[in-house]
Design a protein around this motif. Sequence first.
Motif, mmCIF file in Angstrom:
data_model
loop_
_atom_site.group_PDB
_atom_site.id
_atom_site.type_symbol
_atom_site.label_atom_id
_atom_site.label_comp_id
_atom_site.label_asym_id
_atom_site.label_seq_id
_atom_site.Cartn_x
_atom_site.Cartn_y
_atom_site.Cartn_z
ATOM 1 N N GLY A 57 0.792 -1.231 0.000
ATOM 2 C CA GLY A 57 0.000 0.000 0.000
ATOM 3 C C GLY A 57 0.817 1.270 0.000
ATOM 4 O O GLY A 57 0.249 2.371 -0.050
ATOM 5 N N SER A 58 2.141 1.161 0.084
ATOM 6 C CA SER A 58 2.978 2.359 0.033
ATOM 7 C C SER A 58 2.816 3.048 -1.316
ATOM 8 O O SER A 58 2.597 2.401 -2.336
ATOM 9 N N ARG A 59 2.937 4.359 -1.300
ATOM 10 C CA ARG A 59 2.770 5.144 -2.526
ATOM 11 C C ARG A 59 4.138 5.291 -3.202
ATOM 12 O O ARG A 59 5.065 5.842 -2.626
ATOM 13 N N LEU A 60 4.228 4.805 -4.433
ATOM 14 C CA LEU A 60 5.496 4.726 -5.157
ATOM 15 C C LEU A 60 5.482 5.641 -6.377
ATOM 16 O O LEU A 60 4.578 5.571 -7.207
ATOM 17 N N GLY A 61 6.505 6.479 -6.486
ATOM 18 C CA GLY A 61 6.717 7.266 -7.686
ATOM 19 C C GLY A 61 7.867 6.681 -8.490
ATOM 20 O O GLY A 61 8.834 6.173 -7.906
ATOM 21 N N VAL A 62 7.768 6.724 -9.801
ATOM 22 C CA VAL A 62 8.813 6.193 -10.679
ATOM 23 C C VAL A 62 9.245 7.286 -11.643
ATOM 24 O O VAL A 62 8.416 7.929 -12.296
ATOM 25 N N ILE A 63 10.557 7.493 -11.720
ATOM 26 C CA ILE A 63 11.147 8.477 -12.638
ATOM 27 C C ILE A 63 12.084 7.737 -13.579
ATOM 28 O O ILE A 63 12.905 6.945 -13.125
ATOM 29 N N PRO A 64 11.982 7.978 -14.909
ATOM 30 C CA PRO A 64 11.176 9.000 -15.582
ATOM 31 C C PRO A 64 9.733 8.567 -15.750
ATOM 32 O O PRO A 64 9.287 7.585 -15.140
ATOM 33 N N THR A 65 8.999 9.300 -16.603
ATOM 34 C CA THR A 65 7.606 8.976 -16.852
ATOM 35 C C THR A 65 7.491 7.609 -17.532
ATOM 36 O O THR A 65 8.456 7.109 -18.114
ATOM 37 N N ASP A 66 6.319 7.036 -17.447
ATOM 38 C CA ASP A 66 6.105 5.685 -17.970
ATOM 39 C C ASP A 66 6.487 5.568 -19.447
ATOM 40 O O ASP A 66 7.060 4.561 -19.868
ATOM 41 N N LEU B 78 10.276 4.803 -20.029
ATOM 42 C CA LEU B 78 10.911 3.625 -19.447
ATOM 43 C C LEU B 78 11.212 2.575 -20.511
ATOM 44 O O LEU B 78 10.388 2.304 -21.383
ATOM 45 N N SER B 79 12.377 1.971 -20.402
ATOM 46 C CA SER B 79 12.715 0.846 -21.276
ATOM 47 C C SER B 79 12.117 -0.435 -20.696
ATOM 48 O O SER B 79 11.673 -0.473 -19.536
ATOM 49 N N SER B 80 12.123 -1.494 -21.477
ATOM 50 C CA SER B 80 11.586 -2.763 -20.986
ATOM 51 C C SER B 80 12.400 -3.275 -19.796
ATOM 52 O O SER B 80 11.840 -3.825 -18.843
ATOM 53 N N ALA B 81 13.714 -3.096 -19.836
ATOM 54 C CA ALA B 81 14.557 -3.534 -18.713
ATOM 55 C C ALA B 81 14.238 -2.744 -17.452
ATOM 56 O O ALA B 81 14.233 -3.302 -16.342
ATOM 57 N N GLU B 82 13.969 -1.460 -17.605
ATOM 58 C CA GLU B 82 13.631 -0.628 -16.449
ATOM 59 C C GLU B 82 12.263 -1.014 -15.878
ATOM 60 O O GLU B 82 12.073 -1.017 -14.653
ATOM 61 N N ARG B 83 11.340 -1.365 -16.743
ATOM 62 C CA ARG B 83 10.038 -1.834 -16.261
ATOM 63 C C ARG B 83 10.194 -3.132 -15.463
ATOM 64 O O ARG B 83 9.537 -3.333 -14.441
#
Length: 274
Positions: A158-167, A170-175
Motif C-alpha cells: 500500500g505504500s505510494r510509489l513514484g517512478v522516474i522518468p515517466t512511464d 521507461l525501457s523494458s529492462a527498467e520496467r
Amino acid sequence: MSDLLVARRAALAGAAVGLRYFAALAELPRELKSDGSVVTEADRAVEAAIREVLGDARPDDAVLGEEAGQTGGGSRRWIVDPIDGTALFVDGDDRWLVLVALEEAGEIVVGVAVVPAQRKVWWAQRGSGAFEADISGAGLTGERRISVARPDQGGLEGSRLGVIPTDAELSSAERELIAPLAAVATTAPWSVHAALLVARGQLDLTVQVRGQVWDYAATKLIVEEAGGRFSGLDGQLRPMPGPALFARSTVLHTAALQILTAAVTQPPHKPGVS
C-alpha cells in the motif's frame, strides 16, 4: 552571502533563463547526445547563467555541470543540472527542474531544486531541515518547512510509489526492474519530481531508474533533511551514476532496496528451465 543563498540565487537565475526558452519551444532546435538523450540550446544557456552566478560569488570553487563538465578543483564543488527532465521540457510539460548543489569534502551540504514553470522552489542545508516556497515577482513567499513525517505502517504493502522518468520513457529492462516493487506498492502519478513529493510527505517511495551525480545531489539532500533516506541500489549513500531509491523511512528504504536488488541480481529466465 551564505552558500545556501548563493545556490538559490544561481538556481533562480538559471530558472529565469529556462522559462524564456520554455515560452518559445516551437523555435527551439533539439539535438541528441551520444547516449540518445535530448539536449537543447536552453540547457547550455541555463547552465551558463548558473555558472556566472557561482563564478562571481565563489570564484575559487569547482563546478560540475551536465553540459560543460567540470571546471576548477579543490574540496568544494558545485553540482549543476541546468534542466533536469529535458524530455519533459521540450514536450511543454511543466515538471522540469533546475538543480544546484554544493559538495564539500565529498558530502552534499546544500541543495536547491527549482520547478520554474510551476513557480516553486525547494532547498535544504545539511543539519538545517528542508523547505519549500513559492516564487513571485518580489522573491520567495510562503516559506514552509517540509517533512516526510507520517506514521510508519511497517511494510511496503500500500505504500505510494513514484517512478522516474515517466512511464512513456521507461525501457523494458527498467520496467522489469521496477515490477517486483510495483507489485506490492501502489504506483502513483507525480505532479512534480517524485523525490520532492517524498520530502513533502505525499509519496512514500521513489525509484529513479537512471541518473548521474547532478540528477541526485540536490534532491538527495532535500529528502534526507526532510527526514527520509536516499541511496543507490548498491546501497551507496553518495550520489552516483545509476538507479537510486528515495524513501520516507529507514524501514521502507530497507524493504524496498531488498526487493530491487533481488531484481537486479536475479539471473535471466531460460526457456525450459524452471
